[in-house]
Design a protein around this motif. Structure first.
Motif, PDB file in Angstrom:
ATOM      1  N   LEU A  29      12.515  12.789  11.012  1.00  0.00           N
ATOM      2  CA  LEU A  29      11.941  14.130  10.925  1.00  0.00           C
ATOM      3  C   LEU A  29      11.462  14.652  12.274  1.00  0.00           C
ATOM      4  O   LEU A  29      11.083  15.819  12.387  1.00  0.00           O
ATOM      5  N   HIS A  30      11.441  13.785  13.303  1.00  0.00           N
ATOM      6  CA  HIS A  30      11.089  14.194  14.665  1.00  0.00           C
ATOM      7  C   HIS A  30       9.696  14.818  14.739  1.00  0.00           C
ATOM      8  O   HIS A  30       9.485  15.830  15.438  1.00  0.00           O
ATOM      9  N   ILE A  31       8.754  14.226  14.041  1.00  0.00           N
ATOM     10  CA  ILE A  31       7.365  14.630  14.155  1.00  0.00           C
ATOM     11  C   ILE A  31       6.539  13.379  14.444  1.00  0.00           C
ATOM     12  O   ILE A  31       6.913  12.273  14.051  1.00  0.00           O
ATOM     13  N   PRO A  32       5.421  13.537  15.169  1.00  0.00           N
ATOM     14  CA  PRO A  32       4.602  12.369  15.505  1.00  0.00           C
ATOM     15  C   PRO A  32       3.895  11.806  14.283  1.00  0.00           C
ATOM     16  O   PRO A  32       3.447  12.549  13.405  1.00  0.00           O
ATOM     17  N   PHE A  33       3.786  10.486  14.235  1.00  0.00           N
ATOM     18  CA  PHE A  33       3.032   9.852  13.161  1.00  0.00           C
ATOM     19  C   PHE A  33       2.554   8.481  13.607  1.00  0.00           C
ATOM     20  O   PHE A  33       3.070   7.904  14.566  1.00  0.00           O
ATOM     21  N   GLU A  34       1.558   7.989  12.914  1.00  0.00           N
ATOM     22  CA  GLU A  34       1.052   6.651  13.133  1.00  0.00           C
ATOM     23  C   GLU A  34       1.417   5.793  11.926  1.00  0.00           C
ATOM     24  O   GLU A  34       1.751   6.325  10.851  1.00  0.00           O
ATOM     25  N   VAL A  35       1.354   4.486  12.116  1.00  0.00           N
ATOM     26  CA  VAL A  35       1.647   3.548  11.042  1.00  0.00           C
ATOM     27  C   VAL A  35       0.430   2.658  10.817  1.00  0.00           C
ATOM     28  O   VAL A  35      -0.134   2.128  11.773  1.00  0.00           O
ATOM     29  N   ALA A  36       0.026   2.513   9.569  1.00  0.00           N
ATOM     30  CA  ALA A  36      -1.100   1.646   9.236  1.00  0.00           C
ATOM     31  C   ALA A  36      -0.751   0.832   7.998  1.00  0.00           C
ATOM     32  O   ALA A  36      -0.079   1.323   7.083  1.00  0.00           O
ATOM     33  N   ALA A  37      -1.209  -0.406   7.982  1.00  0.00           N
ATOM     34  CA  ALA A  37      -0.910  -1.298   6.854  1.00  0.00           C
ATOM     35  C   ALA A  37      -1.886  -1.066   5.715  1.00  0.00           C
ATOM     36  O   ALA A  37      -3.098  -1.139   5.914  1.00  0.00           O
ATOM     37  N   PRO A  38      -1.377  -0.783   4.515  1.00  0.00           N
ATOM     38  CA  PRO A  38      -2.278  -0.628   3.359  1.00  0.00           C
ATOM     39  C   PRO A  38      -2.670  -1.993   2.808  1.00  0.00           C
ATOM     40  O   PRO A  38      -1.836  -2.887   2.676  1.00  0.00           O
ATOM     41  N   GLU A  39      -3.946  -2.155   2.504  1.00  0.00           N
ATOM     42  CA  GLU A  39      -4.416  -3.405   1.911  1.00  0.00           C
ATOM     43  C   GLU A  39      -4.477  -3.196   0.397  1.00  0.00           C
ATOM     44  O   GLU A  39      -5.495  -2.759  -0.142  1.00  0.00           O
ATOM     45  N   VAL A  40      -3.373  -3.497  -0.269  1.00  0.00           N
ATOM     46  CA  VAL A  40      -3.256  -3.220  -1.703  1.00  0.00           C
ATOM     47  C   VAL A  40      -2.670  -4.429  -2.413  1.00  0.00           C
ATOM     48  O   VAL A  40      -1.682  -5.011  -1.944  1.00  0.00           O
ATOM     49  N   ASP A  41      -3.252  -4.804  -3.519  1.00  0.00           N
ATOM     50  CA  ASP A  41      -2.713  -5.867  -4.359  1.00  0.00           C
ATOM     51  C   ASP A  41      -1.521  -5.304  -5.134  1.00  0.00           C
ATOM     52  O   ASP A  41      -1.676  -4.363  -5.921  1.00  0.00           O
ATOM     53  N   GLU A  42      -0.328  -5.852  -4.910  1.00  0.00           N
ATOM     54  CA  GLU A  42       0.884  -5.311  -5.523  1.00  0.00           C
ATOM     55  C   GLU A  42       1.277  -6.036  -6.813  1.00  0.00           C
ATOM     56  O   GLU A  42       2.377  -5.859  -7.319  1.00  0.00           O
ATOM     57  N   THR A  43       0.375  -6.822  -7.356  1.00  0.00           N
ATOM     58  CA  THR A  43       0.658  -7.544  -8.593  1.00  0.00           C
ATOM     59  C   THR A  43       0.818  -6.569  -9.753  1.00  0.00           C
ATOM     60  O   THR A  43      -0.072  -5.733  -9.979  1.00  0.00           O
ATOM     61  N   PRO A  44       1.911  -6.643 -10.511  1.00  0.00           N
ATOM     62  CA  PRO A  44       2.063  -5.751 -11.673  1.00  0.00           C
ATOM     63  C   PRO A  44       0.988  -6.024 -12.718  1.00  0.00           C
ATOM     64  O   PRO A  44       0.553  -7.163 -12.907  1.00  0.00           O
ATOM     65  N   GLN A  45       0.565  -4.990 -13.398  1.00  0.00           N
ATOM     66  CA  GLN A  45      -0.369  -5.146 -14.500  1.00  0.00           C
ATOM     67  C   GLN A  45       0.394  -5.593 -15.745  1.00  0.00           C
ATOM     68  O   GLN A  45       1.597  -5.337 -15.869  1.00  0.00           O
ATOM     69  N   PRO A  46      -0.262  -6.284 -16.673  1.00  0.00           N
ATOM     70  CA  PRO A  46       0.432  -6.753 -17.885  1.00  0.00           C
ATOM     71  C   PRO A  46       1.126  -5.612 -18.622  1.00  0.00           C
ATOM     72  O   PRO A  46       0.508  -4.594 -18.931  1.00  0.00           O
ATOM     73  N   GLY A  47       2.421  -5.784 -18.854  1.00  0.00           N
ATOM     74  CA  GLY A  47       3.192  -4.788 -19.591  1.00  0.00           C
ATOM     75  C   GLY A  47       3.493  -3.517 -18.830  1.00  0.00           C
ATOM     76  O   GLY A  47       4.006  -2.551 -19.407  1.00  0.00           O
ATOM     77  N   GLU A  48       3.217  -3.490 -17.525  1.00  0.00           N
ATOM     78  CA  GLU A  48       3.422  -2.273 -16.741  1.00  0.00           C
ATOM     79  C   GLU A  48       4.904  -2.018 -16.498  1.00  0.00           C
ATOM     80  O   GLU A  48       5.636  -2.881 -16.034  1.00  0.00           O
ATOM     81  N   ALA A  49       5.357  -0.826 -16.811  1.00  0.00           N
ATOM     82  CA  ALA A  49       6.759  -0.453 -16.617  1.00  0.00           C
ATOM     83  C   ALA A  49       7.055  -0.293 -15.131  1.00  0.00           C
ATOM     84  O   ALA A  49       6.157   0.066 -14.352  1.00  0.00           O
ATOM     85  N   PRO A  50       8.300  -0.548 -14.704  1.00  0.00           N
ATOM     86  CA  PRO A  50       8.650  -0.424 -13.281  1.00  0.00           C
ATOM     87  C   PRO A  50       8.309   0.937 -12.689  1.00  0.00           C
ATOM     88  O   PRO A  50       7.800   1.019 -11.566  1.00  0.00           O
ATOM     89  N   GLN A  51       8.583   2.009 -13.425  1.00  0.00           N
ATOM     90  CA  GLN A  51       8.271   3.350 -12.924  1.00  0.00           C
ATOM     91  C   GLN A  51       6.774   3.505 -12.698  1.00  0.00           C
ATOM     92  O   GLN A  51       6.328   3.999 -11.657  1.00  0.00           O
TER      93      GLN A  51
END
Length: 206
Positions: A29-51
């Protein structure tokens, strides 16, 4: 945090992801941006659909990074391979990648790619989903092994790196946002960050 280029907008743009694939896509997109790491638990919740999983994690990542950059427009994204309602994540190893590709051969998999954009100072928060239907060829075990030895796509959801040799695994792709399968749907991303105040066709200036 990795500085890509000095911010040139009233509000800086931050990509809340350490994925090199998403970083390379956003650079288009040729626009300036920064990158930062998100600290997020990516474990699926019980019965959680992929979407639902993809949408929840994309928003969680954007919110997590926005907490550290309250004045910025922050992008979060997540992708989950959806095999008949079962989420398939990043394999992480050769053995798991073989197992994933064996299960997907000859079948249609929906790659649920979600993007979310958050700006805490303005209260802006929006997200969008870009599902991609992918039909896999009926691959032999030898073809799977050959592909994995060359590509080693162990950090890709569903083990399919479509921007590389992984395209040879596929019979067809059906979607309306061409970069969604790689990990960041740029059409939807453009729409969301423009709504947040980032002007794309004027060098990022309002």
């Amino acid at each position: 945090m990795t500085l890509v280029s000095p911010p040139a907008t009233n509000r800086p743009l931050v990509l809340g992801s350490t994925s090199r694939y998403r970083r390379e896509l956003l650079q288009r997109l040729h626009i300036p941006f920064e990158v930062a790491a998100p600290e997020v638990d990516e474990t699926p919740q019980p019965g959680e659909a992929p979407q639902a999983l993809a949408e929840r994690l994309a928003l969680a990542k954007a919110r997590a990074v926005a907490a550290a950059f309250p004045g910025a427009v922050v992008i979060g994204s997540d992708q989950v391979a959806d095999l008949d309602g079962e989420p398939l994540g990043k394999p992480g190893s050769h053995e798991k990648a073989v197992a994933q590709l064996r299960r997907m051969r000859g079948r249609t998999v929906v790659f649920q790619t979600a993007v979310a954009v958050v700006c805490l100072e303005t209260g802006y928060e929006a997200q969008s989903l870009a599902p991609v239907k992918v039909k896999f060829r009926d691959l032999s075990d030898d073809e799977i092994e050959h592909y994995l030895r060359i590509e080693q796509p162990y950090d890709c959801a569903g083990s399919a790196k479509s921007e590389g040799l992984g395209i040879a695994l596929l019979e067809s792709i059906d979607n309306d946002d061409p970069t969604a399968l790689v990990g960041l749907p740029l059409i939807r991303t453009c729409r969301l960050i423009q709504a947040a105040g980032i002007q794309l066709l004027s060098g990022g200036r309002p």
